[in-house]
Design a protein around this motif. Structure first.
Motif, PDB file in Angstrom:
ATOM      1  N   ASP A   1      -6.904   4.809 -11.151  1.00  0.00           N
ATOM      2  CA  ASP A   1      -7.634   5.627 -10.179  1.00  0.00           C
ATOM      3  C   ASP A   1      -7.057   5.548  -8.772  1.00  0.00           C
ATOM      4  N   ASN A   2      -5.756   5.326  -8.677  1.00  0.00           N
ATOM      5  CA  ASN A   2      -5.067   5.399  -7.390  1.00  0.00           C
ATOM      6  C   ASN A   2      -4.426   6.774  -7.256  1.00  0.00           C
ATOM      7  N   ARG A   3      -4.592   7.367  -6.079  1.00  0.00           N
ATOM      8  CA  ARG A   3      -3.987   8.678  -5.859  1.00  0.00           C
ATOM      9  C   ARG A   3      -2.519   8.531  -5.481  1.00  0.00           C
TER      10      ARG A   3
ATOM     11  N   GLU B   1       0.834  -1.208   0.000  1.00  0.00           N
ATOM     12  CA  GLU B   1       0.000   0.000   0.000  1.00  0.00           C
ATOM     13  C   GLU B   1       0.867   1.255   0.000  1.00  0.00           C
ATOM     14  N   ASN B   2       1.973   1.207   0.727  1.00  0.00           N
ATOM     15  CA  ASN B   2       2.914   2.329   0.766  1.00  0.00           C
ATOM     16  C   ASN B   2       4.060   2.020  -0.190  1.00  0.00           C
TER      17      ASN B   2
ATOM     18  N   LYS C   1      -6.199   5.252   3.632  1.00  0.00           N
ATOM     19  CA  LYS C   1      -6.653   5.986   4.813  1.00  0.00           C
ATOM     20  C   LYS C   1      -5.660   7.056   5.264  1.00  0.00           C
ATOM     21  N   LYS C   2      -4.480   7.073   4.621  1.00  0.00           N
ATOM     22  CA  LYS C   2      -3.457   8.053   4.993  1.00  0.00           C
ATOM     23  C   LYS C   2      -3.092   8.960   3.818  1.00  0.00           C
TER      24      LYS C   2
ATOM     25  N   ASP D   1      -1.224  14.301  -2.381  1.00  0.00           N
ATOM     26  CA  ASP D   1      -1.596  13.223  -3.297  1.00  0.00           C
ATOM     27  C   ASP D   1      -2.672  13.708  -4.268  1.00  0.00           C
ATOM     28  N   THR D   2      -2.246  14.515  -5.211  1.00  0.00           N
ATOM     29  CA  THR D   2      -3.193  15.175  -6.116  1.00  0.00           C
ATOM     30  C   THR D   2      -3.220  14.560  -7.509  1.00  0.00           C
TER      31      THR D   2
END
Length: 230
Positions: free
Chosen positions: A111-113, A67-68, A98-99, A104-105
């Motif tokens: 569709d992942n930020r 995820e990170n 959630k973080k 993160d624009t």
């Protein structure tokens, strides 16, 4: 102290075969530290933001278990053997949903930020640097133009002289202002031409279009290397 935990990753060249073709790249290094998977992505040229986001989309999809995820893009000429380390050209960072942060624009192709930042010159900025050509150099023999994304300068190596040609190095900032002008002392050692650029003995070499710098403190180990025209 947390240890660096390497995770299995096959180093190979990817040409993008999922949703959208990507520019060629190679993953040259990967570590997992403090819950973040960090990958070095070797590029073959100075790419645009959309091109690198497309690469990030591909890698993220193939590494969905992380995820990170942080991707550090590298340009040709870098070497892990350099004492100065590698120069990061741009960085793409994915955080846990959630973080997600205000930075993160950017939205990738799935569709992942993510947060995308250039740390070096964009292709457009680099092209302007390469086109810098002071009038006094119009008749000189240019041996190479080398952009340094870390110092934010370009070094032009050229020859001048009628009887005995002398090599010079002219360093310019993005506005074309001269930062330094050096007439190195040319020394041949073990068949290698060294360009000594300081009283301490710092020197550089120009071989196969790569300008490599050495410190007098560690004369046998490269400090930084730059590829011409990139």
């Amino acid at each position: 102290m947390k240890k660096l935990i390497p995770f299995i990753l096959i180093i190979s060249v990817f040409f993008g075969c999922s949703d959208k073709p990507t520019s060629p790249y190679v993953i040259t290094k990967s570590i997992k530290l403090n819950g973040v998977a960090r990958l070095d992505v070797q590029l073959y040229g100075r790419l645009t933001k959309p091109q690198m986001v497309a690469i990030a989309s591909k890698i993220k999809k193939d590494s969905a278990q992380y995820e990170n995820l942080q991707l550090d893009y590298l340009l040709p000429g870098n070497s892990y053997k350099n004492l100065g380390g590698v120069i990061i050209y741009a960085t793409a960072t994915y955080h846990e949903p959630k973080k997600v942060t205000p930075a993160d624009t950017v939205m990738d192709l799935h569709d992942n930020r993510l947060d995308f930042q250039f740390t070096g010159f964009t292709p457009q900025e680099a092209q302007k640097l390469i086109q810098l050509n002071p009038k006094e150099m119009e008749t000189k023999e240019i041996l190479g133009k080398f952009i340094d994304d870390q110092t934010k300068t370009i070094s032009i190596v050229y020859k001048e002289g009628k009887e005995e040609e002398q090599i010079y190095i002219l360093e310019l900032d993005p506005t074309g202002k001269i930062v330094s002008a050096t007439q190195p002392l040319e020394v041949s050692h073990n068949g290698v031409q060294k360009l000594v650029i300081s009283p301490k003995g710092d020197y550089c070499t120009l071989i196969d279009g790569t300008l490599t710098m050495y410190s007098s403190d560690n004369p046998d180990t490269p400090y930084r290397s730059l590829k011409a025209g990139i």
